[in-house]
Design a protein around this motif. Structure first.
Motif, PDB file in Angstrom:
ATOM      1  N   VAL A 215       0.673  31.287  40.306  1.00 37.27           N
ATOM      2  CA  VAL A 215      -0.393  30.239  40.690  1.00 37.27           C
ATOM      3  C   VAL A 215      -1.248  30.023  39.407  1.00 37.27           C
ATOM      4  O   VAL A 215      -1.815  30.975  39.291  1.00 37.27           O
ATOM      5  CB  VAL A 215      -1.204  30.842  41.838  1.00 37.27           C
ATOM      6  CG1 VAL A 215      -2.399  29.803  42.363  1.00 37.27           C
ATOM      7  CG2 VAL A 215      -0.211  31.143  43.053  1.00 37.27           C
ATOM      8  N   GLY A 216      -1.319  28.787  39.147  1.00 36.81           N
ATOM      9  CA  GLY A 216      -2.010  28.504  38.050  1.00 36.81           C
ATOM     10  C   GLY A 216      -1.493  29.052  36.848  1.00 36.81           C
ATOM     11  O   GLY A 216      -0.146  29.518  36.527  1.00 36.81           O
ATOM     12  N   LYS A 217      -2.357  29.801  36.106  1.00 35.07           N
ATOM     13  CA  LYS A 217      -1.994  30.468  34.736  1.00 35.07           C
ATOM     14  C   LYS A 217      -2.292  32.077  34.800  1.00 35.07           C
ATOM     15  O   LYS A 217      -2.943  32.595  35.659  1.00 35.07           O
ATOM     16  CB  LYS A 217      -2.879  30.042  33.582  1.00 35.07           C
ATOM     17  CG  LYS A 217      -2.616  28.655  33.319  1.00 35.07           C
ATOM     18  CD  LYS A 217      -1.374  28.399  32.487  1.00 35.07           C
ATOM     19  CE  LYS A 217      -1.196  29.324  31.258  1.00 35.07           C
ATOM     20  NZ  LYS A 217       0.055  29.179  30.451  1.00 35.07           N
ATOM     21  N   ILE A 218      -1.296  32.842  34.118  1.00 34.57           N
ATOM     22  CA  ILE A 218      -1.345  34.448  33.936  1.00 34.57           C
ATOM     23  C   ILE A 218      -2.266  34.402  32.542  1.00 34.57           C
ATOM     24  O   ILE A 218      -1.411  33.942  31.579  1.00 34.57           O
ATOM     25  CB  ILE A 218      -0.024  34.909  33.957  1.00 34.57           C
ATOM     26  CG1 ILE A 218       0.723  34.443  35.268  1.00 34.57           C
ATOM     27  CG2 ILE A 218      -0.124  36.222  33.888  1.00 34.57           C
ATOM     28  CD1 ILE A 218       2.049  34.664  35.151  1.00 34.57           C
ATOM     29  N   VAL A 219      -3.237  35.189  32.773  1.00 38.51           N
ATOM     30  CA  VAL A 219      -3.945  35.331  31.250  1.00 38.51           C
ATOM     31  C   VAL A 219      -3.936  36.832  31.001  1.00 38.51           C
ATOM     32  O   VAL A 219      -3.807  37.680  31.810  1.00 38.51           O
ATOM     33  CB  VAL A 219      -5.232  34.929  31.448  1.00 38.51           C
ATOM     34  CG1 VAL A 219      -6.118  35.330  30.225  1.00 38.51           C
ATOM     35  CG2 VAL A 219      -5.531  33.316  31.654  1.00 38.51           C
ATOM     36  N   LEU A 220      -3.815  37.137  29.734  1.00 32.71           N
ATOM     37  CA  LEU A 220      -3.802  38.388  28.956  1.00 32.71           C
ATOM     38  C   LEU A 220      -5.179  38.552  28.384  1.00 32.71           C
ATOM     39  O   LEU A 220      -5.455  37.806  27.550  1.00 32.71           O
ATOM     40  CB  LEU A 220      -2.842  38.828  27.962  1.00 32.71           C
ATOM     41  CG  LEU A 220      -1.346  38.794  28.431  1.00 32.71           C
ATOM     42  CD1 LEU A 220      -0.694  38.959  26.956  1.00 32.71           C
ATOM     43  CD2 LEU A 220      -1.117  39.925  29.372  1.00 32.71           C
ATOM     44  N   TYR A 221      -6.024  39.558  28.987  1.00 32.32           N
ATOM     45  CA  TYR A 221      -7.181  39.746  28.245  1.00 32.32           C
ATOM     46  C   TYR A 221      -7.021  40.944  27.329  1.00 32.32           C
ATOM     47  O   TYR A 221      -6.323  42.069  27.490  1.00 32.32           O
ATOM     48  CB  TYR A 221      -8.295  40.410  29.325  1.00 32.32           C
ATOM     49  CG  TYR A 221      -9.569  40.620  28.905  1.00 32.32           C
ATOM     50  CD1 TYR A 221     -10.545  39.594  28.363  1.00 32.32           C
ATOM     51  CD2 TYR A 221     -10.162  41.751  28.611  1.00 32.32           C
ATOM     52  CE1 TYR A 221     -11.719  39.944  27.918  1.00 32.32           C
ATOM     53  CE2 TYR A 221     -11.320  42.083  28.090  1.00 32.32           C
ATOM     54  CZ  TYR A 221     -12.162  41.170  27.638  1.00 32.32           C
ATOM     55  OH  TYR A 221     -13.200  41.332  27.042  1.00 32.32           O
TER      56      TYR A 221
ATOM     57  N   VAL B 134      -6.859  30.028  36.881  1.00 31.82           N
ATOM     58  CA  VAL B 134      -6.282  31.392  36.247  1.00 31.82           C
ATOM     59  C   VAL B 134      -5.906  32.081  37.723  1.00 31.82           C
ATOM     60  O   VAL B 134      -6.978  32.896  38.308  1.00 31.82           O
ATOM     61  CB  VAL B 134      -7.406  32.250  35.427  1.00 31.82           C
ATOM     62  CG1 VAL B 134      -6.667  33.522  35.347  1.00 31.82           C
ATOM     63  CG2 VAL B 134      -7.460  31.252  34.231  1.00 31.82           C
ATOM     64  N   GLY B 135      -4.714  32.362  37.793  1.00 34.05           N
ATOM     65  CA  GLY B 135      -4.198  33.077  39.171  1.00 34.05           C
ATOM     66  C   GLY B 135      -4.201  34.579  38.792  1.00 34.05           C
ATOM     67  O   GLY B 135      -4.051  35.208  39.959  1.00 34.05           O
ATOM     68  N   ALA B 136      -3.959  34.975  37.808  1.00 32.48           N
ATOM     69  CA  ALA B 136      -3.637  36.549  37.596  1.00 32.48           C
ATOM     70  C   ALA B 136      -4.213  36.841  36.111  1.00 32.48           C
ATOM     71  O   ALA B 136      -4.133  35.811  35.209  1.00 32.48           O
ATOM     72  CB  ALA B 136      -2.534  36.874  37.729  1.00 32.48           C
ATOM     73  N   GLU B 137      -4.764  38.014  35.806  1.00 30.98           N
ATOM     74  CA  GLU B 137      -5.245  38.356  34.675  1.00 30.98           C
ATOM     75  C   GLU B 137      -4.666  39.943  34.461  1.00 30.98           C
ATOM     76  O   GLU B 137      -4.760  40.723  35.463  1.00 30.98           O
ATOM     77  CB  GLU B 137      -6.856  38.567  34.627  1.00 30.98           C
ATOM     78  CG  GLU B 137      -7.185  39.022  33.496  1.00 30.98           C
ATOM     79  CD  GLU B 137      -8.824  38.727  33.119  1.00 30.98           C
ATOM     80  OE1 GLU B 137      -9.475  37.787  33.980  1.00 30.98           O
ATOM     81  OE2 GLU B 137      -9.484  39.550  32.679  1.00 30.98           O
TER      82      GLU B 137
END
Ligand SMILES: NC(=O)c1ccc[n+]([C@@H]2O[C@H](COP(=O)([O-])OP(=O)(O)OC[C@H]3O[C@@H](n4cnc5c(N)ncnc54)[C@H](OP(=O)(O)O)[C@@H]3O)[C@@H](O)[C@H]2O)c1
Length: 311
Positions: free
Chosen positions: A301-307, A279-282
């Motif tokens: 970079v890798g995945k972008i996740v939404l919290y 997980v590169g960014a949240e």
């Protein structure tokens, strides 16, 4: 509930944070309280209308097709899930998605989420993980001793494909820019080629499998890297069969859908220590435009996740 929807196709300005009713569930569905969702390039391709011919979405549409969360209600026919179960899913792309506090999902599209990682990490896995699995395991049938070239090894799909190919016993070569070299090596790539500094064709000895995650010139330039009988698997566009035949190799195109059995395999790999999500960014739901901007930059970079919110 809060949901990010589009009311028309367009740029990031059409992303709208709306207050809408919690969805009703059909007898074969579960209601999932979304803890985290993730961004995939398909999200902004749908937003822009690029897939409108292929998938006639009714608008307004909630975007997002990755989720990790907790079952909040079950339909009358659902026997495999109970309220409180922690699940993850890549639900049907034709339906309202997961950038929301709740989503209705067919029960058969859910799997028990990995025990050893957070919801944020679990949300990063389904779409990219199913894609990497169907490409490496089902289409390419990667096995011990094979040489596999993964393009964009630092991307959402590539970062998982490297690990899946490596776990299958392959010798893995991956492309990325210099700034992501250490990450890609840490994922298990035996050779990393910095495509910004080196012509990939000059640095790679013949391979059995090419995984094309970029299309266009990259797909075209990859044919000559294959050994006779090798295969190029693309997730961008169906490879040119005549070009493949001319080279004595094969091409395959993968376009994924929901696949809970593969999610179970991915969860087993994660809990067994052979697969780790990157997980590169949240971001929060409120920062959806920035999250899309990062994905659209091609530099994630890798995945972008939404919290979205606590379970
Ligand atoms: N057919 C399907 O079912 C399916 C499923 C999933 C995804 N896809 C498609 O597959 C593509 C990849 O998805 P994704 O989620 O992995 O994308 P992504 O995470 O946004 O990819 C970003 C990564 O690509 C790397 N990259 C960009 N240009 C590169 C180049 N010329 N050579 C090597 N690396 C390069 C970047 O690394 P640097 O910053 O180091 O350059 C960055 O880390 C998207 O077009 C997506 O729509 C299709």
């Amino acid at each position: 509930m809060k949901a990010v929807r589009i009311h028309q196709y367009g740029g990031r300005e059409v992303l709208s944070i709306d207050d809408i009713p919690v969805p009703a569930i059909a007898p074969d569905e579960v209601l999932v309280r979304v803890v985290a969702a993730s961004i995939n390039p398909v999200d902004w391709k749908v937003r822009a209308g690029y897939l409108a011919q292929m998938i006639p979405h009714p608008l307004p549409l909630t975007l997002g097709w990755d989720v990790s969360g907790v079952v909040a209600a079950v339909g009358a026919q659902v026997t495999q899930w109970q309220v409180g179960d922690a699940v993850f899913s890549r639900p049907d792309l034709a339906r309202n998605g997961t950038y929301a506090e709740f989503v209705a999902i067919r029960a058969i599209e859910c799997a028990r989420r990995p025990r050893t990682i957070s919801h944020v990490e679990a949300a990063s896995l389904p779409l990219a993980g199913i894609t990497a699995w169907e490409s490496m395991v089902d289409a390419a049938q990667v096995g011990p001793g094979q040489r596999v070239l993964v393009h964009a090894g630092s991307g959402g799909v590539g970062s998982l494909a490297i690990q899946i190919a490596r776990a299958a016993g392959a010798h893995v070569i991956a492309t990325t820019s210099g700034r992501n070299r250490a990450l890609v090596e840490s994922l298990g790539a035996h050779q990393v080629v910095d495509y910004t500094a080196t012509k990939v064709a000059d640095a790679v000895e013949p391979v059995d499998v090419v995984f094309d995650t970029l299309g266009g010139e990259v797909q075209e330039a990859s044919w000559t890297l294959l050994k006779p009988g090798g295969i190029q698997v693309s997730i961008i566009s169906p490879p040119d069969e005549a070009r493949a035949a001319q080279q004595g190799v094969r091409g395959a195109f993968v376009f994924i859908g929901p696949n809970a059995p593969v999610l179970e395999r991915l969860a087993a790999m994660v809990d067994g220590g052979t697969l780790r999500p990157v997980v590169g960014a949240e971001f929060s739901l409120d920062d959806i435009a920035a999250a899309h901007a990062l994905s659209e930059s091609g530099r994630a970079v890798g995945k972008i996740v939404l919290y979205v919110g606590a379970p």
